[in-house]
Scaffold this active site. Structure first.
Site, mmCIF file in Angstrom:
data_model
loop_
_atom_site.group_PDB
_atom_site.id
_atom_site.type_symbol
_atom_site.label_atom_id
_atom_site.label_comp_id
_atom_site.label_asym_id
_atom_site.label_seq_id
_atom_site.Cartn_x
_atom_site.Cartn_y
_atom_site.Cartn_z
ATOM 1 N N ASP A 1 26.654 -21.541 46.501
ATOM 2 C CA ASP A 1 27.650 -22.474 45.969
ATOM 3 C C ASP A 1 26.972 -23.549 45.112
ATOM 4 O O ASP A 1 27.471 -23.925 44.049
ATOM 5 C CB ASP A 1 28.523 -23.090 47.085
ATOM 6 C CG ASP A 1 27.729 -23.520 48.318
ATOM 7 O OD1 ASP A 1 26.506 -23.299 48.365
ATOM 8 O OD2 ASP A 1 28.353 -24.091 49.233
ATOM 9 N N TYR B 1 28.507 -4.348 48.879
ATOM 10 C CA TYR B 1 28.898 -3.238 48.014
ATOM 11 C C TYR B 1 28.728 -1.873 48.672
ATOM 12 O O TYR B 1 29.119 -0.867 48.112
ATOM 13 C CB TYR B 1 28.078 -3.270 46.712
ATOM 14 C CG TYR B 1 28.667 -4.172 45.659
ATOM 15 C CD1 TYR B 1 28.794 -5.533 45.882
ATOM 16 C CD2 TYR B 1 29.096 -3.666 44.434
ATOM 17 C CE1 TYR B 1 29.327 -6.366 44.919
ATOM 18 C CE2 TYR B 1 29.633 -4.491 43.468
ATOM 19 C CZ TYR B 1 29.747 -5.835 43.721
ATOM 20 O OH TYR B 1 30.280 -6.657 42.754
ATOM 21 N N ASP C 1 28.181 -13.222 35.831
ATOM 22 C CA ASP C 1 29.332 -13.479 34.952
ATOM 23 C C ASP C 1 29.308 -14.936 34.509
ATOM 24 O O ASP C 1 29.555 -15.270 33.349
ATOM 25 C CB ASP C 1 30.657 -13.178 35.671
ATOM 26 C CG ASP C 1 31.207 -11.806 35.316
ATOM 27 O OD1 ASP C 1 30.400 -10.908 34.996
ATOM 28 O OD2 ASP C 1 32.440 -11.630 35.357
ATOM 29 N N ASP D 1 26.596 -10.409 41.278
ATOM 30 C CA ASP D 1 27.718 -10.034 40.414
ATOM 31 C C ASP D 1 28.396 -11.292 39.887
ATOM 32 O O ASP D 1 28.644 -11.438 38.692
ATOM 33 C CB ASP D 1 28.716 -9.190 41.216
ATOM 34 C CG ASP D 1 29.943 -8.845 40.402
ATOM 35 O OD1 ASP D 1 29.776 -8.436 39.239
ATOM 36 O OD2 ASP D 1 31.071 -8.992 40.920
ATOM 37 N N LYS E 1 23.333 -17.583 51.137
ATOM 38 C CA LYS E 1 24.216 -18.491 51.862
ATOM 39 C C LYS E 1 23.722 -18.445 53.295
ATOM 40 O O LYS E 1 24.451 -18.081 54.208
ATOM 41 C CB LYS E 1 25.667 -17.990 51.705
ATOM 42 C CG LYS E 1 26.728 -18.899 52.263
ATOM 43 C CD LYS E 1 26.997 -20.122 51.428
ATOM 44 C CE LYS E 1 27.932 -21.049 52.189
ATOM 45 N NZ LYS E 1 28.112 -22.350 51.527
HETATM 46 C C1 IPM Z 1 29.439 -5.387 37.123
HETATM 47 C C2 IPM Z 1 30.834 -5.008 37.482
HETATM 48 C C3 IPM Z 1 30.799 -4.027 38.651
HETATM 49 C C4 IPM Z 1 30.122 -4.737 39.789
HETATM 50 C C5 IPM Z 1 32.174 -3.469 39.064
HETATM 51 C C6 IPM Z 1 32.930 -2.857 37.915
HETATM 52 C C7 IPM Z 1 32.062 -2.479 40.206
HETATM 53 O O1 IPM Z 1 31.588 -6.124 37.781
HETATM 54 O O2 IPM Z 1 28.678 -4.513 36.690
HETATM 55 O O3 IPM Z 1 29.082 -6.557 37.267
HETATM 56 O O4 IPM Z 1 30.791 -5.438 40.559
HETATM 57 O O5 IPM Z 1 28.924 -4.575 39.933
HETATM 58 MN MN MN Z 2 30.520 -7.997 37.452
#
Ligand code: IPM
Ligand code: MN
Length: 358
Positions: free
Chosen positions: A220, A136, A248, A244, A187
């Site tokens: 993975d 990042y 999710d 990240d 990884k």
């Molecule tokens: C999150 C989002 C951000 C990230 C994006 C919008 C830059 O996906 O907060 O998880 O990748 O950190």
């Molecule tokens: Mn995210």
């Protein structure tokens, strides 16, 4: 004597505005009757501002944000703006400038809530995602752009200081929890340099925390276990990009990212920490009232907890738990609750004011 809690509010784009409104309401209600006065400042940042003035995060506004105790953020990103401009220029800019090196993302499953998993089990873990380094950081280059010989490089930067402080934070977190289990995810079989740096610090710092059980998992494999056996996790430590992605997935298995909160923390308190749902701006449902504000409201609870208002934070968490129970009851009777953003906000706020069963 009344205390003041100065919050910088950045609703941002899409559903960010809708969910932040509910989060701020809940936060204020949770503090009612305490000696804390909330003083919020709204910051008009995001796609609309960018289109109107071309500005993303002007210096004077950044300075003003720094003068607050904490930041409440909705979501950043809009299809009308080239991907990356707002994400990098605003969201990541804030995380980096304010040195939010801990990106803390708790995941909890409330029994009965609809989940894609057949056997979710007892899911209660927290991801400690490094927030200021890795892929990042923005380093890289493009050579021979637009030609058949184009080379696009994205560089992952991991510093000893950056890795040490996040590893230490993760151990502290694990130590404070009942199971005291740390799983670090990387990884390292391929990314030997960065993986090796993490490994060294994990091994070294683990000596200071003899009570913490440590194991390692390739990223993975972690994506598999998050689906097949998520209850095995307690504290997950990982880098920025892996974190990240995994969070999710963690949101999805616990009932949707609409429930997943996060804290971008600067533990030293040099700069205000920032609290936001992990979901994005969801332009497809923006303005329809379909967004679930629970993640934003839970993020407000993280803010309160971080600022030392543990009672108010607990009120919100308990209200969310109760609302989850109501959802589970509805789901079990085959009637999924269909509610607007505001109705969910109302329901949670009602439960903050009058906790069920009391
Ligand atoms: C999150 C989002 C951000 C990230 C994006 C919008 C830059 O996906 O907060 O998880 O990748 O950190
Ligand atoms: Mn995210």
């Amino acid at each position: 004597m009344n205390r003041e809690l100065k919050i910088a509010v950045i609703p941002g784009d899409g559903i960010g505005k809708e969910v932040t409104e509910q989060a701020l309401r809940a936060l204020k209600v949770a503090l009612e009757g305490s000696e804390v006065n909330v003083k919020e400042t709204m910051f008009d940042l995001g796609a609309a501002r960018y289109h109107r003035t071309g500005e993303i995060l002007p210096d004077d506004e950044l300075e003003s944000i720094k003068q607050h105790d904490a930041i409440l953020l909705g979501a950043i990103g809009d299809p009308s703006v080239t991907p990356g401009i707002l994400e990098r220029g605003l969201l990541l800019n804030l995380r980096f400038t304010l040195d939010h090196y801990v990106n803390l993302r708790p995941s909890k499953y409330y029994p009965g809530v609809p989940t894609p998993l057949k056997n979710p089990g007892d899911i209660d873990f927290v991801v400690v995602r490094e927030g200021t380094e890795g892929l990042y950081c923005g380093e890289g280059s493009v050579e021979n752009e637009g030609t058949a010989d184009e080379v696009a490089k994205e560089v992952s930067v991991n510093t000893a200081k950056g890795v040490e402080r996040i590893v230490r934070y993760a151990f502290e977190k694990a130590q404070s929890r009942q199971r005291k289990k740390l799983t670090w995810v990387h990884k390292q079989n391929v990314l030997q340099r960065a993986g090796g740096l993490y490994r060294r610090y994990v091994e070294e710092i683990s000596k200071e925390y003899p009570q913490v059980t440590v194991d390692y998992m390739h990223v993975d494999a972690a994506t598999i276990f998050l689906v097949t056996e998520p209850s095995r996790f307690d504290v997950l430590l990982t880098d920025n990009l892996f974190g990240d992605i995994l969070t999710d997935e963690a949101g999805a298995v616990t009932g949707g990212v609409g429930l997943a909160a996060s804290a971008n923390i600067n533990p030293e308190g040099t700069y205000p920490s920032m609290f936001e749902p992990i979901h994005g701006s969801a332009p497809d449902i923006a303005g329809t009232g379909k967004a679930d504000p629970t993640a934003a409201i839970a993020s407000a609870a993280l803010l309160l907890e971080h600022m030392g208002y543990a009672d108010a934070a607990r009120l919100i968490d308990a209200a969310i738990t109760d609302d989850m129970r109501n959802r589970a009851v509805a789901a079990q009777s085959g009637a999924q609750l269909v509610r607007t953003t505001e109705q969910i906000g109302d329901a949670i706020i009602a439960l903050i004011k009058d906790p069920a069963g009391h």
